[in-house]
Design a protein around this motif. Sequence first.
Motif, PDB file in Angstrom:
ATOM      1  N   ALA A   1      -7.669  -3.103  -3.984  1.00 35.34           N
ATOM      2  CA  ALA A   1      -8.472  -3.950  -3.102  1.00 35.34           C
ATOM      3  C   ALA A   1      -7.899  -5.365  -3.046  1.00 35.34           C
ATOM      4  CB  ALA A   1      -9.916  -3.973  -3.572  1.00 35.34           C
ATOM      5  N   SER A   2      -7.333  -5.818  -4.177  1.00 32.98           N
ATOM      6  CA  SER A   2      -6.750  -7.160  -4.197  1.00 32.98           C
ATOM      7  C   SER A   2      -5.524  -7.273  -3.298  1.00 32.98           C
ATOM      8  CB  SER A   2      -6.377  -7.546  -5.631  1.00 32.98           C
ATOM      9  OG  SER A   2      -5.290  -6.756  -6.097  1.00 32.98           O
ATOM     10  N   LYS A   3      -4.918  -6.134  -2.955  1.00 33.71           N
ATOM     11  CA  LYS A   3      -3.759  -6.123  -2.055  1.00 33.71           C
ATOM     12  C   LYS A   3      -4.168  -5.886  -0.608  1.00 33.71           C
ATOM     13  CE  LYS A   3      -0.621  -4.433  -5.662  1.00 33.71           C
ATOM     14  NZ  LYS A   3       0.314  -3.340  -6.068  1.00 33.71           N
ATOM     15  N   GLY A   4      -5.471  -5.872  -0.342  1.00 32.72           N
ATOM     16  CA  GLY A   4      -5.948  -5.750   1.025  1.00 32.72           C
ATOM     17  C   GLY A   4      -6.314  -4.345   1.453  1.00 32.72           C
ATOM     18  N   PHE A   5      -6.163  -3.354   0.585  1.00 38.53           N
ATOM     19  CA  PHE A   5      -6.504  -1.979   0.955  1.00 38.53           C
ATOM     20  C   PHE A   5      -8.021  -1.768   0.891  1.00 38.53           C
ATOM     21  CE2 PHE A   5      -2.129  -1.393  -0.613  1.00 38.53           C
ATOM     22  CZ  PHE A   5      -1.599  -0.682   0.446  1.00 38.53           C
ATOM     23  N   LYS A   6      -8.484  -0.851   1.725  1.00 39.68           N
ATOM     24  CA  LYS A   6      -9.868  -0.421   1.678  1.00 39.68           C
ATOM     25  C   LYS A   6      -9.908   0.892   0.901  1.00 39.68           C
ATOM     26  CE  LYS A   6     -10.600  -2.468   6.240  1.00 39.68           C
ATOM     27  NZ  LYS A   6     -10.887  -2.196   7.677  1.00 39.68           N
ATOM     28  N   VAL A   7     -10.505   0.849  -0.278  1.00 44.49           N
ATOM     29  CA  VAL A   7     -10.403   1.971  -1.211  1.00 44.49           C
ATOM     30  C   VAL A   7     -11.746   2.679  -1.343  1.00 44.49           C
ATOM     31  CG1 VAL A   7      -9.718   2.703  -3.520  1.00 44.49           C
ATOM     32  CG2 VAL A   7      -8.642   0.699  -2.472  1.00 44.49           C
ATOM     33  N   THR A   8     -11.714   4.002  -1.261  1.00 43.85           N
ATOM     34  CA  THR A   8     -12.896   4.826  -1.463  1.00 43.85           C
ATOM     35  C   THR A   8     -12.636   5.786  -2.620  1.00 43.85           C
ATOM     36  OG1 THR A   8     -13.402   4.763   0.902  1.00 43.85           O
ATOM     37  CG2 THR A   8     -14.481   6.473  -0.393  1.00 43.85           C
TER      38      THR A   8
ATOM     39  N   ASN B   1      -7.027   3.646 -15.087  1.00 44.82           N
ATOM     40  CA  ASN B   1      -8.480   3.691 -15.052  1.00 44.82           C
ATOM     41  C   ASN B   1      -8.945   3.524 -13.612  1.00 44.82           C
ATOM     42  OD1 ASN B   1     -11.113   1.859 -14.983  1.00 44.82           O
ATOM     43  ND2 ASN B   1     -11.212   3.147 -16.807  1.00 44.82           N
ATOM     44  N   VAL B   2      -9.907   4.343 -13.182  1.00 42.75           N
ATOM     45  CA  VAL B   2     -10.314   4.357 -11.778  1.00 42.75           C
ATOM     46  C   VAL B   2     -10.818   2.995 -11.326  1.00 42.75           C
ATOM     47  CG1 VAL B   2     -12.013   5.299 -10.161  1.00 42.75           C
ATOM     48  CG2 VAL B   2     -10.799   6.823 -11.700  1.00 42.75           C
ATOM     49  N   THR B   3     -11.668   2.367 -12.128  1.00 47.76           N
ATOM     50  CA  THR B   3     -12.228   1.059 -11.740  1.00 47.76           C
ATOM     51  C   THR B   3     -11.137   0.018 -11.622  1.00 47.76           C
ATOM     52  OG1 THR B   3     -14.305   1.604 -12.856  1.00 47.76           O
ATOM     53  CG2 THR B   3     -13.889  -0.717 -12.364  1.00 47.76           C
ATOM     54  N   THR B   4     -10.228  -0.012 -12.616  1.00 51.21           N
ATOM     55  CA  THR B   4      -9.130  -0.984 -12.584  1.00 51.21           C
ATOM     56  C   THR B   4      -8.219  -0.739 -11.389  1.00 51.21           C
ATOM     57  OG1 THR B   4      -9.186  -1.101 -15.006  1.00 51.21           O
ATOM     58  CG2 THR B   4      -7.203  -1.914 -13.906  1.00 51.21           C
ATOM     59  N   ALA B   5      -7.915   0.532 -11.128  1.00 52.30           N
ATOM     60  CA  ALA B   5      -7.028   0.871 -10.015  1.00 52.30           C
ATOM     61  C   ALA B   5      -7.642   0.459  -8.683  1.00 52.30           C
ATOM     62  CB  ALA B   5      -6.732   2.368 -10.024  1.00 52.30           C
ATOM     63  N   LYS B   6      -8.942   0.693  -8.523  1.00 54.41           N
ATOM     64  CA  LYS B   6      -9.616   0.333  -7.273  1.00 54.41           C
ATOM     65  C   LYS B   6      -9.566  -1.173  -7.053  1.00 54.41           C
ATOM     66  CE  LYS B   6     -13.996   0.761  -4.782  1.00 54.41           C
ATOM     67  NZ  LYS B   6     -15.392   1.264  -4.835  1.00 54.41           N
ATOM     68  N   GLN B   7      -9.810  -1.940  -8.108  1.00 56.04           N
ATOM     69  CA  GLN B   7      -9.777  -3.391  -7.986  1.00 56.04           C
ATOM     70  C   GLN B   7      -8.371  -3.885  -7.645  1.00 56.04           C
ATOM     71  OE1 GLN B   7     -11.322  -4.571 -11.801  1.00 56.04           O
ATOM     72  NE2 GLN B   7     -13.467  -4.331 -11.187  1.00 56.04           N
ATOM     73  N   ALA B   8      -7.348  -3.287  -8.282  1.00 62.02           N
ATOM     74  CA  ALA B   8      -5.970  -3.705  -8.023  1.00 62.02           C
ATOM     75  C   ALA B   8      -5.581  -3.437  -6.577  1.00 62.02           C
ATOM     76  CB  ALA B   8      -5.021  -2.980  -8.977  1.00 62.02           C
TER      77      ALA B   8
ATOM     78  N   PRO C   1       3.336  -3.235  14.101  1.00 66.50           N
ATOM     79  CA  PRO C   1       2.466  -3.441  12.942  1.00 66.50           C
ATOM     80  C   PRO C   1       3.280  -3.527  11.652  1.00 66.50           C
ATOM     81  CG  PRO C   1       1.664  -1.656  14.325  1.00 66.50           C
ATOM     82  CD  PRO C   1       3.014  -2.011  14.838  1.00 66.50           C
ATOM     83  N   THR C   2       2.777  -4.320  10.706  1.00 61.88           N
ATOM     84  CA  THR C   2       3.412  -4.424   9.392  1.00 61.88           C
ATOM     85  C   THR C   2       2.975  -3.245   8.539  1.00 61.88           C
ATOM     86  OG1 THR C   2       3.413  -6.822   9.553  1.00 61.88           O
ATOM     87  CG2 THR C   2       3.707  -5.874   7.355  1.00 61.88           C
ATOM     88  N   TYR C   3       3.938  -2.595   7.899  1.00 58.57           N
ATOM     89  CA  TYR C   3       3.642  -1.420   7.085  1.00 58.57           C
ATOM     90  C   TYR C   3       3.865  -1.727   5.610  1.00 58.57           C
ATOM     91  CZ  TYR C   3       3.089   1.566  11.129  1.00 58.57           C
ATOM     92  OH  TYR C   3       2.623   2.134  12.275  1.00 58.57           O
ATOM     93  N   VAL C   4       3.013  -1.207   4.784  1.00 59.59           N
ATOM     94  CA  VAL C   4       3.120  -1.338   3.332  1.00 59.59           C
ATOM     95  C   VAL C   4       2.981   0.046   2.726  1.00 59.59           C
ATOM     96  CG1 VAL C   4       2.246  -3.706   3.254  1.00 59.59           C
ATOM     97  CG2 VAL C   4       0.639  -1.779   3.149  1.00 59.59           C
ATOM     98  N   GLN C   5       3.318   0.162   1.456  1.00 59.29           N
ATOM     99  CA  GLN C   5       3.259   1.462   0.788  1.00 59.29           C
ATOM    100  C   GLN C   5       2.003   1.582  -0.063  1.00 59.29           C
ATOM    101  OE1 GLN C   5       6.942   1.997  -1.370  1.00 59.29           O
ATOM    102  NE2 GLN C   5       7.897   2.993   0.388  1.00 59.29           N
ATOM    103  N   ILE C   6       1.435   2.777  -0.084  1.00 62.31           N
ATOM    104  CA  ILE C   6       0.311   3.069  -0.978  1.00 62.31           C
ATOM    105  C   ILE C   6       0.802   2.919  -2.419  1.00 62.31           C
ATOM    106  CG2 ILE C   6      -1.322   4.825  -1.761  1.00 62.31           C
ATOM    107  CD1 ILE C   6      -1.959   3.901   1.006  1.00 62.31           C
ATOM    108  N   PRO C   7       0.129   2.115  -3.256  1.00 61.35           N
ATOM    109  CA  PRO C   7       0.595   1.919  -4.635  1.00 61.35           C
ATOM    110  C   PRO C   7       0.421   3.173  -5.487  1.00 61.35           C
ATOM    111  CG  PRO C   7      -1.541   0.870  -4.306  1.00 61.35           C
ATOM    112  CD  PRO C   7      -1.088   1.343  -2.954  1.00 61.35           C
TER     113      PRO C   7
END
Length: 638
Positions: free
Chosen positions: A382-389, A373-380, A361-367
Amino acid sequence: MDTTTADPLVGRLLDGRYRVESRIARGGMATVYLALDVRLDRTVALKVMHRSLAEDPAFVRRFIGEAKSVASLSHPNVVHVFDQGTDNDVVYLSMEYVPGRTLRDILRERGRLAAREALEIMIPVLAALGAAHQAGMVHRDVKPENVLLTDDGRVKVVDFGLARAIEATNQTRTGMMIGTIGYMSPEQVTTGGADVRSDVYSAGIMLFELITGRQPYEGQTPMAVAYKHVHETVPPAASLAPDTPQLIDMLIAQATAHEPERRYQDASAMLVAAVDAHRLLPRHGGSGAHQVTASPMPAPPVTGVHAMPSAPQAAPSHTLIQPRAEVRAERRGFRPNWFLIGLAIMMAAAIGLTAYFVAQPTYVQIPDLVGQNVTTAKQAAASKGFKVTVVDGQYDDKVAKGRVLSTDPPAGTSVEEASAFSIVPSLGPKLVTVPGLRDLTEEQARTQLADAGLKAKVVKMENLEVERGKVLESRPAAGEQVKAGTTVEVRISNGMLMPDMAGLPRQEAEAHLQGLGLGVQVQEVDDDAEPCTVIAQVPKAKSPVTKGQQTQLTVVNCGFSLPDWWMRGNDGEARDDSGFSTVPSVVGKNLKDAQQELQQLGFKVKVKRLLGTGVVRFQRPGPPLAEVPPGSTVTLWH
């Protein structure tokens, strides 16, 4: 009996986060449970330390440190550690859940493995150990129980650092050796010390077991096995499994050398040798050991294995070695051809082996999103393919409300692409209301503040209005909003002490005591002291008094006459005003400023306490008799 349903942890919510679903396995140091991380809605494996370990503070401290180190180790063949924590008497690790079986399960089911298959398991194990060794970590407990084979064929190593944490406990050395003695290096047995070469030794023992179906040493007691590790040499695997290629025996022999310096110097070095051996083994027709490795001489005796029962498929060693010798004689002239063929196919095999390892599997790092800002961070993210809660927030004094306080897993953790992680928002500083404390006792006030999440600093003050020992007020005042943990000054009444009135003029002394709510009786007497000044008092200075209490002042008769020092000079002769100094009025000034001013003019200063306000209320001498000899003493009341 169903031991899972009887287990008290099953069904429990640990640390408010992990719901224990069922028990998976139980070992000598811990029990593993299947659990649901309710915060991230993912299945995890919880490794819960046995109570004897959890009650040892040294183990818990080392366990936490080791867990943090392992969590930073990112490798596809290492079981990831997500979290570590305690819940009352429970000490646990939250780990990646790997559906599958342990290598021990495979051995029980199938017995020994073919040489090529054994290497295909050992290669990812050595890759995981090599990554740990490069990071400065030693596993200390390499064995089949700590190797997991997933349902989709991946190999994972677990329990990095746990053995090191165990070393911090009060467990005896024998207790530490019982579970792993079959894989323990000579230096671990003799000195308890371990380095990366100790892991190499254990890996060599494990490879021996994969090839032969058993460990090289057995004994009636753990100490008997330990003795053999120290004093005997691991026998060739071919002595138990005659089709074992010589390359495998050479690999095991170097890995299990008694002297650490003669072994592969870390798992990465052994990995290179294992990859080379895998490349040179035939791909078809079993292990191919009889074509390339059999010795023309009888095999040496199996040192240290004579007490073991014979392997199920193995015939006596002397009847199996002879055919190997005959085949070797028939094939001897072809050895150079094998060498040339090996060189010719090296590139193709290397490419194939590379593809084997790359198919992970390909591994990436948690940013790193902390502070954003929480909203901005979540969008950023998600744009990298992460599923954010976004989970429930936490109070924090440093990170502003609405900003990212932390992520779980933390920033920098390596995870598979498109993995889920959670954002913990900051709620800003936690504010609490200062409770009303007026008229409470000191103990009651401290309890009220502690319940509100505040600290107390007690200051005792004189006061006639509030009973001694009761709270006058607080600073900050009741009702104010402050940060949790703020220190609140609690002012407590110390009652009133009778002030020192000696030397004060009668009028000023009477007015001061009446102002305090005390009754005053005055008795005049003849005395050489300054007329109309207090020379005695009842109660004495610093005695406790209560509101309305009657006091008595003894005052020099008020018939006016100038004091002796006013009439005479320093030498007793008639006064000469030309050498006198004028005492300035310092009433109403700060006590320290008044003292400094008078001292700079050459006067001595005596201080007496009335209310202890720090502000000068009276002074003697002062106007109108403000001309005094140089160096005279000026008394100040505050």
